[in-house]
Design a protein around this motif. Sequence first.
Motif, short mmCIF file in Angstrom:
data_model
loop_
_atom_site.label_atom_id
_atom_site.label_comp_id
_atom_site.label_asym_id
_atom_site.label_seq_id
_atom_site.Cartn_x
_atom_site.Cartn_y
_atom_site.Cartn_z
N SER A 29 3.71 0.10 2.56
CA SER A 29 3.46 -0.87 3.63
C SER A 29 3.23 -2.23 3.00
CB SER A 29 2.23 -0.44 4.45
OG SER A 29 1.97 -1.35 5.48
N ASP A 30 4.06 -3.21 3.36
CA ASP A 30 4.03 -4.54 2.75
C ASP A 30 3.03 -5.42 3.49
OD1 ASP A 30 4.47 -6.85 1.41
OD2 ASP A 30 6.61 -7.02 1.90
N PHE A 31 2.05 -5.98 2.75
CA PHE A 31 1.03 -6.85 3.32
C PHE A 31 1.26 -8.32 2.99
CE2 PHE A 31 -1.01 -2.88 3.88
CZ PHE A 31 -2.05 -3.03 4.78
N GLY A 32 2.28 -8.61 2.20
CA GLY A 32 2.47 -9.99 1.77
C GLY A 32 1.50 -10.34 0.66
N GLU A 33 1.15 -11.62 0.53
CA GLU A 33 0.23 -12.05 -0.52
C GLU A 33 -1.22 -11.85 -0.08
OE1 GLU A 33 0.84 -15.91 -2.06
OE2 GLU A 33 2.63 -15.33 -3.19
N ASP A 54 -4.04 0.03 -3.77
CA ASP A 54 -2.79 0.67 -4.19
C ASP A 54 -3.00 1.50 -5.45
OD1 ASP A 54 -3.15 -1.24 -6.10
OD2 ASP A 54 -1.17 -2.16 -5.90
N ASP A 55 -4.22 1.92 -5.71
CA ASP A 55 -4.62 2.72 -6.88
C ASP A 55 -4.72 1.88 -8.15
OD1 ASP A 55 -4.77 5.00 -5.33
OD2 ASP A 55 -2.72 5.63 -5.79
N GLU A 56 -4.30 0.63 -8.12
CA GLU A 56 -4.46 -0.27 -9.26
C GLU A 56 -5.27 -1.50 -8.88
OE1 GLU A 56 -1.78 -2.65 -12.62
OE2 GLU A 56 -0.82 -1.52 -11.00
N VAL A 69 0.85 -1.19 0.00
CA VAL A 69 0.00 0.00 0.00
C VAL A 69 0.88 1.24 0.00
CG1 VAL A 69 -1.70 1.35 1.28
CG2 VAL A 69 -1.90 -1.13 1.18
N PRO A 70 0.80 2.08 -1.01
CA PRO A 70 1.58 3.32 -1.00
C PRO A 70 0.94 4.37 -0.08
CG PRO A 70 0.26 3.21 -2.99
CD PRO A 70 0.02 1.93 -2.24
#
Length: 534
Positions: A455-459, A497-499, A235-236
């Motif tokens: 922010s990294d959420f993994g899969e 993430d906007d996409e 997530v940016p």
Amino acid sequence: MNNPSNKMKKEYVIGVSALVATLIVTLVAVQIDWGAMFSSSNHSISSENSDFVQAGPFQIAVSVEPETPQVGENRIVIQVKDQEGNPVSGARVRAVGEMPAMGAMPAMHAQADIQESAAGVYQGDFELAMAGSWPLAVDVATDEAHHVDLAFDMATGRRGIQLTTATPSGDVAYHTCSMHPSVKSATPGTCPICGMDLVPVTREELQSGSVMVDEGRRQTIGVKTGEVIRAPFEVPIRLQGQITYDETRLSAISLRFDGWIGDLYADFEGKPVRKGEKLFTVYSPELLSLQEEYLETVKRGRQGSVGNQRQALVNASRKRLTLWGLNNAQIDWLEKQGKAQDYVPLFAPTDGVVMQKNIIAGAAFSQGQTLLKIADLSSLWIETFAYEQDLPLIEPGMSASVRLTNIPGDEFTATVMQVDPFLGENTRTARVRLQVDNTNGQLRPGLFAQATLKSDFGEMLLIPKDAVLVSGEKRIVFKDIGEGRLKPVTVRTGYSDDEYVVVRKGLQDGDRIVTSGNFLIAAESKLKAGVDQW
């Protein structure tokens, strides 16, 4: 000769007999008329004698009293049965007659006040304001999936009413407008509001909420489909801020005695200085006396044997100088000179630039006064502000890419060093400090900066952002269930993430969904029976 008296008696008997016969005929005729009237009245509410028509899931019979509609009060009787012939109670029944607008005269409506008088029998009175044609519309519904419309041709002075249209009893429940789903018609046609062609709504669509969009129509309106995927997700978080000084690298120059400035070398703000360089010289009678005392103590220590007592005296004299604000570099410089100096130099404690100057050459100063401020610019801070919903995603140590307004295209790397543990009362944001290296001197305090953290959420389970339709608090996605059918599904979404958007509930990995053209599908069908989901 006949007797006159006998003749009169005979005429009297004949006359009485004729009168009695007339009365009997009259009573029989009246009795027949009343019986016919009662029979007609009973026929209006008798299921055995009524003409029922098939309309959707119902059998419906409609009649009016008097049988020839008239100007003024009239009554309508509507009987409703299910397909097995059982009376349907508790239905919502409406009946409205409408005389179309003519010239400057607006359309007139005659709505009946319908009440259920017996099981499956609904009656109500309506008033026709003037003579003419009054097309009659009847609406019967028990729920959203069981709704029918009937239309009748009715006119004053013409006996009976003639059925013109009725909701078919086949798969099509009704026809509606894609832009105005409140419009429902038993037959195809155009929308009375916008003029668009009405589209059919099948009973299967009412139950499942799905809509049929064949391949040809999909290509025409640009419908594209894709799969729900499981993939790494970040997530940016975009923060706006400003470059400022690193407060841990600021130095303030002040003295613990009164005096005067001699030579001033740090003579303007913004001047770079190196550690150990002279900043200015100062004169103070008290400092001069302390210098002489210290140098005399050191001289005696050198001439005599060095003992603990003499060394203690030297250390005590040196400490007095440090308490007056001289550092070790200044005291060492004084020893090298070998004599007390009227003007003692002060040296830069660190590399940096003069960010504040409060003195000029020859000026007097007071003890404790801040004379200079020096900032080390080799490391700087970026002060940004994050909204409260983003704070759970930000942690110290996270890496951020930074862009500056005066250097388009270039990016710098910064590190989150601190997040304020409180929110601004008015802004509802918390300050986030990032630290950025500036050994090349390219960055300057005061520049505006945009920092992007991830922010990294993994899969996570992901779908394209454009696949989601927003309806109030609900999120709708069209799921391709095969054979040309698209079914609206309510989903629970997470971060975006906007996409891509995270799917928390409602879909599974591998499901095919509509990724483009959703709004056109919704505009044409309004999800038909799936309106409840919007």
